[in-house]
Design a protein around this motif. Structure first.
Motif, PDB file in Angstrom:
ATOM      1  N   ALA A 176       0.838  -1.207   0.000  1.00 23.33           N
ATOM      2  CA  ALA A 176       0.000   0.000   0.000  1.00 23.33           C
ATOM      3  C   ALA A 176       0.869   1.252   0.000  1.00 23.33           C
ATOM      4  N   ARG A 177       1.946   1.238   0.790  1.00 22.55           N
ATOM      5  CA  ARG A 177       2.842   2.406   0.813  1.00 22.55           C
ATOM      6  C   ARG A 177       3.549   2.574  -0.531  1.00 22.55           C
ATOM      7  N   GLU A 178       3.976   1.454  -1.111  1.00 15.33           N
ATOM      8  CA  GLU A 178       4.648   1.527  -2.406  1.00 15.33           C
ATOM      9  C   GLU A 178       3.703   2.065  -3.484  1.00 15.33           C
ATOM     10  N   HIS A 179       2.446   1.647  -3.415  1.00 20.26           N
ATOM     11  CA  HIS A 179       1.471   2.122  -4.398  1.00 20.26           C
ATOM     12  C   HIS A 179       1.252   3.625  -4.266  1.00 20.26           C
ATOM     13  N   THR A 180       1.083   4.094  -3.058  1.00 26.38           N
ATOM     14  CA  THR A 180       0.871   5.527  -2.834  1.00 26.38           C
ATOM     15  C   THR A 180       2.041   6.333  -3.367  1.00 26.38           C
ATOM     16  N   ALA A 181       3.256   5.893  -3.041  1.00 28.70           N
ATOM     17  CA  ALA A 181       4.450   6.621  -3.466  1.00 28.70           C
ATOM     18  C   ALA A 181       4.641   6.542  -4.975  1.00 28.70           C
ATOM     19  N   GLY A 182       4.442   5.334  -5.552  1.00 27.24           N
ATOM     20  CA  GLY A 182       4.645   5.175  -6.981  1.00 27.24           C
ATOM     21  C   GLY A 182       3.660   5.979  -7.802  1.00 27.24           C
ATOM     22  N   ALA A 183       2.388   5.977  -7.395  1.00 21.85           N
ATOM     23  CA  ALA A 183       1.383   6.743  -8.129  1.00 21.85           C
ATOM     24  C   ALA A 183       1.672   8.233  -8.041  1.00 21.85           C
ATOM     25  N   ALA A 184       2.080   8.700  -6.861  1.00 21.44           N
ATOM     26  CA  ALA A 184       2.406  10.121  -6.707  1.00 21.44           C
ATOM     27  C   ALA A 184       3.588  10.506  -7.580  1.00 21.44           C
ATOM     28  N   SER A 185       4.579   9.613  -7.658  1.00 18.82           N
ATOM     29  CA  SER A 185       5.753   9.893  -8.484  1.00 18.82           C
ATOM     30  C   SER A 185       5.387   9.989  -9.959  1.00 18.82           C
ATOM     31  N   LEU A 186       4.525   9.091 -10.432  1.00 16.81           N
ATOM     32  CA  LEU A 186       4.156   9.102 -11.861  1.00 16.81           C
ATOM     33  C   LEU A 186       3.215  10.246 -12.205  1.00 16.81           C
ATOM     34  N   ARG A 187       2.486  10.780 -11.221  1.00 19.87           N
ATOM     35  CA  ARG A 187       1.660  11.960 -11.512  1.00 19.87           C
ATOM     36  C   ARG A 187       2.534  13.120 -11.940  1.00 19.87           C
ATOM     37  N   ARG A 188       3.731  13.200 -11.444  1.00 18.87           N
ATOM     38  CA  ARG A 188       4.650  14.269 -11.859  1.00 18.87           C
ATOM     39  C   ARG A 188       5.016  14.142 -13.340  1.00 18.87           C
ATOM     40  N   VAL A 189       4.986  12.887 -13.842  1.00 21.58           N
ATOM     41  CA  VAL A 189       5.303  12.641 -15.244  1.00 21.58           C
ATOM     42  C   VAL A 189       4.074  12.854 -16.121  1.00 21.58           C
ATOM     43  N   MET A 190       2.943  12.254 -15.723  1.00 23.29           N
ATOM     44  CA  MET A 190       1.758  12.227 -16.577  1.00 23.29           C
ATOM     45  C   MET A 190       0.864  13.455 -16.427  1.00 23.29           C
ATOM     46  N   ARG A 191       1.021  14.196 -15.348  1.00 26.45           N
ATOM     47  CA  ARG A 191       0.212  15.411 -15.143  1.00 26.45           C
ATOM     48  C   ARG A 191       1.116  16.571 -14.703  1.00 26.45           C
ATOM     49  N   PRO A 192       2.086  16.932 -15.528  1.00 31.61           N
ATOM     50  CA  PRO A 192       3.033  17.987 -15.118  1.00 31.61           C
ATOM     51  C   PRO A 192       2.381  19.361 -15.130  1.00 31.61           C
ATOM     52  N   GLY A 193       2.899  20.237 -14.265  1.00 33.54           N
ATOM     53  CA  GLY A 193       2.381  21.610 -14.236  1.00 33.54           C
ATOM     54  C   GLY A 193       2.910  22.460 -15.361  1.00 33.54           C
ATOM     55  N   SER A 194       4.040  22.077 -15.961  1.00 31.13           N
ATOM     56  CA  SER A 194       4.616  22.807 -17.085  1.00 31.13           C
ATOM     57  C   SER A 194       5.555  21.863 -17.821  1.00 31.13           C
ATOM     58  N   VAL A 195       5.857  22.195 -19.086  1.00 31.89           N
ATOM     59  CA  VAL A 195       6.696  21.331 -19.917  1.00 31.89           C
ATOM     60  C   VAL A 195       7.732  22.182 -20.638  1.00 31.89           C
ATOM     61  N   GLY A 248      10.190  30.187 -14.631  1.00 31.80           N
ATOM     62  CA  GLY A 248       9.306  29.466 -13.720  1.00 31.80           C
ATOM     63  C   GLY A 248       9.776  28.047 -13.466  1.00 31.80           C
ATOM     64  N   GLU A 249       8.982  27.325 -12.653  1.00 28.46           N
ATOM     65  CA  GLU A 249       9.277  25.920 -12.380  1.00 28.46           C
ATOM     66  C   GLU A 249       8.973  25.078 -13.622  1.00 28.46           C
ATOM     67  N   VAL A 250       9.690  23.981 -13.755  1.00 29.26           N
ATOM     68  CA  VAL A 250       9.480  23.056 -14.866  1.00 29.26           C
ATOM     69  C   VAL A 250       9.129  21.693 -14.277  1.00 29.26           C
ATOM     70  N   GLY A 251       7.933  21.222 -14.592  1.00 33.22           N
ATOM     71  CA  GLY A 251       7.536  19.912 -14.093  1.00 33.22           C
ATOM     72  C   GLY A 251       8.139  18.785 -14.904  1.00 33.22           C
ATOM     73  N   LEU A 252       8.085  18.914 -16.248  1.00 35.09           N
ATOM     74  CA  LEU A 252       8.556  17.869 -17.140  1.00 35.09           C
ATOM     75  C   LEU A 252       9.422  18.485 -18.221  1.00 35.09           C
ATOM     76  N   ALA A 253      10.571  17.881 -18.474  1.00 35.09           N
ATOM     77  CA  ALA A 253      11.433  18.305 -19.574  1.00 35.09           C
ATOM     78  C   ALA A 253      11.524  17.182 -20.582  1.00 35.09           C
ATOM     79  N   VAL A 254      11.214  17.485 -21.837  1.00 41.89           N
ATOM     80  CA  VAL A 254      11.355  16.527 -22.927  1.00 41.89           C
ATOM     81  C   VAL A 254      12.651  16.851 -23.650  1.00 41.89           C
ATOM     82  N   VAL A 255      13.572  15.887 -23.680  1.00 38.68           N
ATOM     83  CA  VAL A 255      14.925  16.134 -24.188  1.00 38.68           C
ATOM     84  C   VAL A 255      15.068  15.510 -25.568  1.00 38.68           C
ATOM     85  N   ALA A 256      15.373  16.353 -26.551  1.00 39.17           N
ATOM     86  CA  ALA A 256      15.541  15.897 -27.932  1.00 39.17           C
ATOM     87  C   ALA A 256      16.852  16.421 -28.501  1.00 39.17           C
ATOM     88  N   THR A 257      17.894  16.394 -27.705  1.00 32.34           N
ATOM     89  CA  THR A 257      19.219  16.833 -28.132  1.00 32.34           C
ATOM     90  C   THR A 257      20.041  15.627 -28.569  1.00 32.34           C
TER      91      THR A 257
END
Length: 886
Positions: A176-195, A248-257
């Motif tokens: 249960a703890r792993e699920h809570t932490a893992g889902a919260a971590s992936l929300r940063r990827v799938m629902r970023p505040g900025s890109v 500003g803050e950057v939630g997600l960076a997409v790297v294409a270098t």
């Protein structure tokens, strides 16, 4: 844990680095103490002020400290300490945990306690003790909710003890703890505040440019920052020379270098506080050598900074609910209820295109690429709770942690179906085969057993995956295997019925009241037995009525509606008729609109439509399997009577002390080990010469079997090492001498056995797979075992009823139930035998291979005629309570 330590996730999804204490940590630990509040220092050290805590840190990092300690760093700063001191050389240890005040409530203390327990258990510690002030509610709550079986005594100071045994309550709490932490971590990827798109060029052919355009066209509502040192504006957006220049803050960076620039870009992102990276660039581990080194460097940068990483070498990610298209896909995927992860970009693209074309659509898409960090396991944690996702589809080329995958998929699958397309079915690599079981257990067999245990639907093709997902996403699961086929043409209806029969689904004749109702609705020319044929003249109204009649039949669990254009009322009216009948039904309705793959959607109900009957039936069979899996018991099969686990452990440990690298057990030791688990052998006497064999035959009574023994003799009958039905002492003597002459030094002795009675020969086997764990096999036995390949594998330990299910699924199963007038064999005794073998190998991972071949199943029970067991040091099994990132 190595000196480098491990990374894990906290409750809020942030990352922590846990590693063993180093003497060089002294200064950082003193800094941690200096940041403690007076209350925190008092509760941990039972005294006011910081003098005692600082003195303790000096002892902890000095020479001669008798304990073991772990430290926790977040963003490179010392944030936690956990230590243990063994009590007098025994199996108990006293522990202490110290956490920076700023980290309270984020789960760091619990995580440190878990990791400390893993370390202690590996060194023989079985119990932790702690002294805690009664007013230290944070610590008492931590211990009470951690999942350990806590015992406490005292009033002002609690003396707390808790064993480190891995109970069901403990693993459930940690999951249960792993699920809570893992889902919260992936929300940063799938629902970023900025890109930020790093490497966004002005050329429309540039990958970064395409990603930026997709973000804009997809409707993403957050800030978007192009990063290009040579441009002021790209697609109307202000461009920045580096990520550090973004205001500003950057939630997600997409790297294409270019690949060689990616590590430095990642460092800049880390310094700016970016939360996650998607690296679409190729040129990493998939190229070997320098690319692999570069990928390891990239991952290390991300881990140290607490950034999650998708890729490298991927297409990007999509979240249709957010309008997030951070990929270089040709277009924004159609929105739907299917979440897709693909290791292959090409396969992922095909899945998305077909999902859109058939009306299924996707909720999210992640192109995992090299899976340096984020994998299918992480995405299962996120999509499990995603309200926009009903079905999860995974295209996998490899498993990073298959046992963890099985645990996660089993939990997620109880709520949302997981459908997998796993490539690499062929066993292209050669390997040394030592037993029938090992010969049969290819890597794909192990994968299949793992997926079956976890309740994962395994699709054969991309089309099969999408066909199944359409059904699972939009229709209820069937309650059974009974199918009604209703259509306007006989040919496709018969094809559907034939496909049902081939896949183990039933097409029962409809009851007389149902047939009477159908005749009244359809007229005398219709066929109403099942399949129901309206004929080409049947209109939409008749189709709706016929479907409703069979859906009301309690003897039917699912209905396939078959429509062949252009007859009847036409395609559109017929599809509307199918939707009208399905509306409000608690049973699944599928359509075969010949020549058309689509989704019939009238706004209130969605019915999957398939171009060919076989597609519909295959998808339905997967849905039936899913429903049956959910209804099965999840508890292991009850332990059989008479198991002597302690004696078996002693025997195995003694053998490995004598032969640390492992070996095939001699017949006598094999029989003793099997006997400890109640597995019976035919009367057997070991012999070392012709005259000894004659004496043994006199003891057992003729007729007898003579079988050569020796470490290299596995398939004895193939080399002339088996003689059966020996009737006289002379035959026994001559057989031994001729066998010894033919086999030479390979034959170190033999066994004499009384000939077993007549019965059905089966093989029961097991092996320890290094990645997947113990596997059990049941199949047709004797010399035909490898030729016919009639065998079934499952993961151990077996669940209640699973042994019987394995036996019934064999093609040779009718031989056990009284085929062609033969008396029925004692199948229940065989089930007991299989269950005992499953417990034996589940309890003892040192059993690398086991063959009982043949096991003769008679009318009165079972008897094992030949047995082989090989012991080997077991591979290190992952701890079920370890939450470290892979």
């Amino acid at each position: 844990m190595t000196d480098a330590g491990e990374h894990a996730l906290l409750r809020d999804g942030s990352m922590v680095h846990i590693r063993p204490l180093a003497r060089s940590d002294r200064t950082a630990l003193h800094g941690l103490v200096d940041r403690l509040s007076d209350q925190s220092a008092y509760l941990r050290f039972f005294t006011g002020g910081l003098r005692t805590p600082h003195a303790y840190i000096d002892r902890l990092t000095g020479d001669g400290w008798p304990g073991h300690a772990l430290v926790a760093l977040v963003g490179g700063q010392m944030m936690g300490l956990a230590e243990l001191i063994p009590a007098g050389g025994g199996t108990s240890a006293e522990i202490g945990v110290l956490v920076d005040d700023r980290m309270h409530g984020r789960g760091l203390g619990t995580l440190l306690l878990e990791q400390l327990a893993i370390e202690a258990s590996a060194h023989g510690i079985t119990e932790f003790t702690a002294t805690v002030l009664a007013e230290n509610t944070a610590m008492t709550t931590l211990l009470a909710t951690a999942g350990f079986q806590v015992r406490r005594s005292g009033s002002r100071e609690y003396d707390i003890r808790f064993p480190l045994a891995c109970t069901g309550e403990l693993t459930a709490a940690i999951e249960a703890r792993e699920h809570t932490a893992g889902a919260a971590s992936l929300r940063r990827v799938m629902r970023p505040g900025s890109v930020a798109v790093i490497g966004a060029g002005r050329d429309p052919r540039n990958v970064g440019h395409r990603i930026l355009r997709n973000l804009l066209n997809g409707g993403y509502r957050g800030p978007i920052y192009p990063v290009n040192p040579y441009a002021d504006k790209i697609l109307g957006l202000p461009a920045f020379p580096s990520v550090s220049a973004i205001p500003g803050e950057v939630g997600l960076a997409v790297v294409a270098t270019p690949a060689e620039a990616v590590p430095e870009v990642a460092r800049q992102c880390a310094e700016h506080g970016v939360q996650a990276l998607v690296v679409v660039t190729a040129g990493f581990a998939e190229t070997g050598g320098e690319g692999a080194r570069r990928e390891a460097e990239l991952l290390a940068i991300c881990r140290d900074a607490g950034m999650r990483l998708v890729g490298p070498n991927c297409l990007g990610i999509v979240n249709t609910a957010e309008g997030l298209n951070a990929s270089f896909l040709p277009a924004m995927p159609t929105r739907g209820r299917l979440a897709v992860m693909s290791q292959s970009g090409a396969v992922g693209l095909a899945l998305l295109e077909q999902a859109g074309a058939t009306g299924l659509g996707v909720s999210g898409f992640v192109s995992a690429g090299n899976k340096a960090d984020i994998s299918g396991n992480d995405l299962l944690q996120y999509w499990e709770d995603d309200p926009d996702t009903s079905v999860i589809a995974l295209y996998l080329e490899s498993f990073g942690n298959p046992r963890k995958f099985a645990t996660l998929a089993r939990r997620v699958g109880a709520r949302k179906p997981v459908v997998t397309l796993k490539s690499g079915r062929s066993d292209a690599g050669g390997r040394a085969v030592r037993s029938h079981t090992a010969a049969a257990a290819t890597s794909d067999i192990a994968v299949d057993a793992l997926l079956r245990r976890a309740g994962v639907v395994r699709a054969e093709t991309v089309r099969d995956l999408l066909d199944t997902a359409r059904l699972l996403a939009h229709q209820p699961l069937p309650r059974g295997r009974r199918v009604a086929v209703v259509g306007n043409s006989g040919g496709p209806g018969v094809l559907a019925a034939d496909a049902c029969a081939a896949l183990g689904l039933e097409v029962p004749e409809l009851a007389e009241p149902i047939r009477r109702a159908l005749r009244e609705a359809l007229g005398p020319s219709a066929a109403v037995a099942n399949p129901v044929d309206l004929t080409a003249d049947g209109g939409a109204a008749q189709l709706t009525e016929a479907l409703r009649v069979v859906l009301d039949d309690p003897g039917i669990d699912a209905v396939i509606a078959v429509y062949t254009p252009p007859f009847g009322s036409g395609a559109e009216a017929s599809k509307a008729a199918i939707a009208a009948a399905a509306r409000g039904s608690g049973k699944p309705v599928l359509a075969c609109v010949v020549g058309e793959d689509s989704l019939i959607d009238d706004g209130t109900v969605q019915v999957p439509a398939y171009a060919y009957p076989e597609q519909a039936v295959t998808a339905l069979r997967h849905a039936v399997d899913q429903a049956e899996w959910r209804s099965r018991p999840t508890a292991p099969a009850a332990e059989p009577d008479g198991v002597r686990r302690r004696q078996a452990r002693s025997l195995i440990e003694a053998e490995l002390r004598f032969a640390p690298a492992g070996r095939w057990l001699d017949p006598e030791t094999t029989h003793r080990l099997l006997d400890h688990y109640g597995i019976t052998m035919v009367e057997t006497i070991s012999v070392d010469g012709a005259e000894c064999a004659v004496e043994a035959a006199a003891l057992t009574g003729c007729p007898v079997a003579l079988k050569a023994t020796g470490p290299a003799l596995v398939h004895k009958s193939d080399v002339g090492g088996v003689r059966l039905g020996l009737q006289t002492p002379e035959q026994v003597r001559d057989a031994y001498r001729s066998m010894a002459a033919a086999l030479g030094e390979a034959m170190t002795g033999a066994v004499v056995q009384r000939m077993a009675g007549e019965g059905v020969e089966v093989i029961v086997g097991a092996l320890e797979d290094p990645a997947f764990g113990p596997l059990i096999m049941v199949g047709m036995g004797g010399t035909a075992a490898d030729l016919l390949g009639d065998r079934v594998f499952r993961a151990a330990p077996l669940h209640a009823g699973e042994a019987g299910e394995m036996i019934r699924s064999l093609r040779c199963a009718p031989l056990l139930s009284g085929y062609r007038g033969r008396p029925p064999a004692a199948v229940s005794a065989l089930e007991d035998q299989v269950t005992r073998v499953a417990w034996l190998v589940a309890d003892n991972p040192e059993i690398a291979e086991l063959d009982l071949n043949p096991v003769i199943v008679t009318t009165g029970g079972t008897v094992t005629v030949d047995a082989r067991i090989r012991l080997a040091p077991p591979p290190p099994a992952p701890s079920p309570i370890d939450r470290a990132l892979g």
